[in-house]
Enzyme design. Structure first.
Site, PDB file in Angstrom:
ATOM      1  N   LYS A  49       0.798  -1.241   0.000  1.00 48.18           N
ATOM      2  CA  LYS A  49       0.000   0.000   0.000  1.00 48.18           C
ATOM      3  C   LYS A  49       0.829   1.290   0.000  1.00 48.18           C
ATOM      4  O   LYS A  49       0.353   2.350   0.386  1.00 48.18           O
ATOM      5  CB  LYS A  49      -1.008   0.039   1.187  1.00 48.18           C
ATOM      6  CG  LYS A  49      -1.805  -1.216   1.389  1.00 48.18           C
ATOM      7  CD  LYS A  49      -2.283  -1.877   0.143  1.00 48.18           C
ATOM      8  CE  LYS A  49      -3.313  -1.103  -0.642  1.00 48.18           C
ATOM      9  NZ  LYS A  49      -3.683  -1.863  -1.891  1.00 48.18           N
ATOM     10  N   HIS A 109       7.287  -7.295  -2.155  1.00 52.58           N
ATOM     11  CA  HIS A 109       7.013  -6.605  -0.885  1.00 52.58           C
ATOM     12  C   HIS A 109       7.927  -7.173   0.223  1.00 52.58           C
ATOM     13  O   HIS A 109       7.753  -6.838   1.395  1.00 52.58           O
ATOM     14  CB  HIS A 109       5.574  -6.853  -0.419  1.00 52.58           C
ATOM     15  CG  HIS A 109       4.486  -6.158  -1.206  1.00 52.58           C
ATOM     16  ND1 HIS A 109       4.617  -4.899  -1.703  1.00 52.58           N
ATOM     17  CD2 HIS A 109       3.229  -6.560  -1.532  1.00 52.58           C
ATOM     18  CE1 HIS A 109       3.484  -4.546  -2.314  1.00 52.58           C
ATOM     19  NE2 HIS A 109       2.638  -5.545  -2.230  1.00 52.58           N
ATOM     20  N   SER A 139      -4.679   2.727   4.338  1.00 54.29           N
ATOM     21  CA  SER A 139      -4.841   2.116   3.024  1.00 54.29           C
ATOM     22  C   SER A 139      -4.912   0.585   3.150  1.00 54.29           C
ATOM     23  O   SER A 139      -5.736  -0.073   2.505  1.00 54.29           O
ATOM     24  CB  SER A 139      -3.676   2.530   2.121  1.00 54.29           C
ATOM     25  OG  SER A 139      -3.830   2.024   0.828  1.00 54.29           O
TER      26      SER A 139
HETATM   27  N1  LIG Z   1      -1.209   7.313  -9.445  1.00 57.50           N
HETATM   28  C1  LIG Z   1      -1.380   7.286  -8.133  1.00 57.50           C
HETATM   29  N2  LIG Z   1      -1.235   8.412  -7.398  1.00 57.50           N
HETATM   30  C2  LIG Z   1      -1.412   8.408  -6.063  1.00 57.50           C
HETATM   31  N3  LIG Z   1      -1.746   7.291  -5.349  1.00 57.50           N
HETATM   32  C3  LIG Z   1      -1.901   6.141  -6.045  1.00 57.50           C
HETATM   33  C4  LIG Z   1      -1.722   6.076  -7.447  1.00 57.50           C
HETATM   34  N4  LIG Z   1      -1.949   4.796  -7.826  1.00 57.50           N
HETATM   35  C5  LIG Z   1      -2.264   4.113  -6.721  1.00 57.50           C
HETATM   36  N5  LIG Z   1      -2.242   4.895  -5.648  1.00 57.50           N
HETATM   37  C6  LIG Z   1      -2.573   4.573  -4.250  1.00 57.50           C
HETATM   38  O1  LIG Z   1      -1.612   3.656  -3.737  1.00 57.50           O
HETATM   39  C7  LIG Z   1      -2.274   2.791  -2.789  1.00 57.50           C
HETATM   40  C8  LIG Z   1      -2.130   1.371  -3.254  1.00 57.50           C
HETATM   41  O2  LIG Z   1      -0.802   0.995  -3.005  1.00 57.50           O
HETATM   42  P1  LIG Z   1      -0.100  -0.225  -3.721  1.00 57.50           P
HETATM   43  O3  LIG Z   1      -0.207  -0.085  -5.193  1.00 57.50           O
HETATM   44  O4  LIG Z   1       1.261  -0.323  -3.139  1.00 57.50           O
HETATM   45  O5  LIG Z   1      -0.978  -1.476  -3.255  1.00 57.50           O
HETATM   46  S1  LIG Z   1      -0.513  -2.988  -3.282  1.00 57.50           S
HETATM   47  O6  LIG Z   1       0.366  -3.191  -2.117  1.00 57.50           O
HETATM   48  O7  LIG Z   1       0.160  -3.260  -4.541  1.00 57.50           O
HETATM   49  O8  LIG Z   1      -1.798  -3.737  -3.138  1.00 57.50           O
HETATM   50  C9  LIG Z   1      -3.724   3.244  -2.729  1.00 57.50           C
HETATM   51  O9  LIG Z   1      -3.764   4.240  -1.721  1.00 57.50           O
HETATM   52  P2  LIG Z   1      -5.091   4.670  -0.929  1.00 57.50           P
HETATM   53  O10 LIG Z   1      -5.953   5.386  -1.930  1.00 57.50           O
HETATM   54  O11 LIG Z   1      -4.630   5.606   0.154  1.00 57.50           O
HETATM   55  O12 LIG Z   1      -5.736   3.445  -0.390  1.00 57.50           O
HETATM   56  C10 LIG Z   1      -3.895   3.831  -4.117  1.00 57.50           C
HETATM   57  O13 LIG Z   1      -4.993   4.691  -4.246  1.00 57.50           O
END
Ligand SMILES: Nc1ncnc2c1ncn2[C@@H]1O[C@H](COP(=O)(O)OS(=O)(=O)O)[C@@H](OP(=O)(O)O)[C@H]1O
Length: 296
Positions: A49, A109, A139
């Protein structure tokens, strides 16, 4: 920690070296540990996340010189093999990586102590993205609510305790971030922060371009900034996980692309939880010169 549903054992988290991982990953542990990294591998490393999907899309856009159509060739989960991924009978992350041409971009991860040793031996490039712990917790909480192959997080209060104790998949946020921070000067590591990427995406993307040994025109850079914005990626079926079946990710509970902001923790933490968290943070991160922006 085991749950029973139709997906059976995949819902279990089991420990390896004190870190909870999905049971199928643990079953496949020998293959993962014997993974043969190559010197030109680039490994995207994150605590869950923290912006994994975001940095993956950025890296792919850079690799494809900003060609959006080429990035649409596959859903994001299939573009960069997830080293610890195992869900038989599908090919494992290791199997996928083994059939991929070089130079490969892979993702994990895993905390440093569980990484397959060949990554260190081959002096691979590591691209680590860290996100402040409070937003990560929020998240992850919503992700566990909607992810039907991870344990039910329970109430927010219950999850707060679970997260702090590190009894979540891939272990403690504190240990993960500390582990990667501490090795960053001994290996080829680009250590980025989610919050910096939000504040000045172009600047952070430029760092990635340089780290990957590429150079891109200004117009291509601008295109990458635009195409990897939260709004674009939320609408993009190749990045928003909309193709994942509901029995795995139930996006009617919480979308995968949820808010994508800095500081959402303020909508979840009580004052008491915040004070307690800050104290725990101080203890666990003592002596670590790392500064997170907690609000934007
Ligand atoms: N382009 C962009 N800009 C800003 N934030 C973004 C973007 N893409 C993904 N996200 C946010 O990243 C969170 C998901 O994290 P991960 O991709 O690491 O998730 S995972 O571990 O692979 O399941 C999750 O955060 P939260 O919205 O706070 O839940 C996503 O919304």
């Amino acid at each position: 920690m085991a749950l029973t549903t139709e997906l059976g054992r995949q819902l279990q988290l089991r420990e390896v070296g004190g870190i909870l991982l999905q049971a199928a990953t643990v079953d496949n542990w020998s293959e993962i540990q014997h993974f043969e990294a190559k010197p030109d591998d680039l490994l995207i490393c994150t605590y869950p996340k923290s912006g994994t999907t975001w940095i993956q899309e950025i890296v792919d856009m850079i690799e494809q010189n900003g060609d959006v159509a080429k990035c649409q060739r596959a859903i994001i989960q299939h573009r960069h093999p997830f080293i610890e991924w195992a869900r038989p009978p599908q090919p494992s992350g290791v199997e996928k990586a083994n059939t991929m041409p070089s130079p490969r971009t892979l993702r994990t991860h895993l905390p440093t102590q569980l990484l397959p040793p060949s990554f260190w031996e081959n002096n691979c490039k590591f691209l680590y993205v860290a996100r402040n712990a409070k937003d990560c917790m929020v998240s992850y909480y919503h992700f566990q609510r909607m992810n039907q192959v991870l344990p039910d997080p329970g109430t927010w209060e219950e999850y707060f305790e679970t997260f702090i104790s590190g009894k979540v998949g891939w272990g403690s946020w504190f240990d993960h971030v500390k582990g990667w921070w501490e090795i960053k000067d001994r290996y080829q590591v680009l250590f980025l922060f989610y919050e910096d990427m939000k504040r000045d995406p172009k600047c952070e993307i430029q760092k990635v371009v340089q780290f990957m040994g590429k150079s891109l025109d200004e117009t291509v850079l601008d295109e990458i900034v635009q195409e990897t914005s939260f709004e674009k990626m939320k609408e993009n079926p190749m990045t928003n996980r909309s193709t994942v079946p509901k029995f795995i990710l139930d996006q009617s509970i919480s979308p995968f692309m949820r808010k994508g902001t800095v500081g959402d923790w303020k909508n979840h933490f009580t004052v008491a939880q915040n004070e307690r968290f800050d104290e725990i943070y101080r203890q666990k991160m003592e002596g670590i010169s790392i500064n997170f922006c907690m609000e934007l």
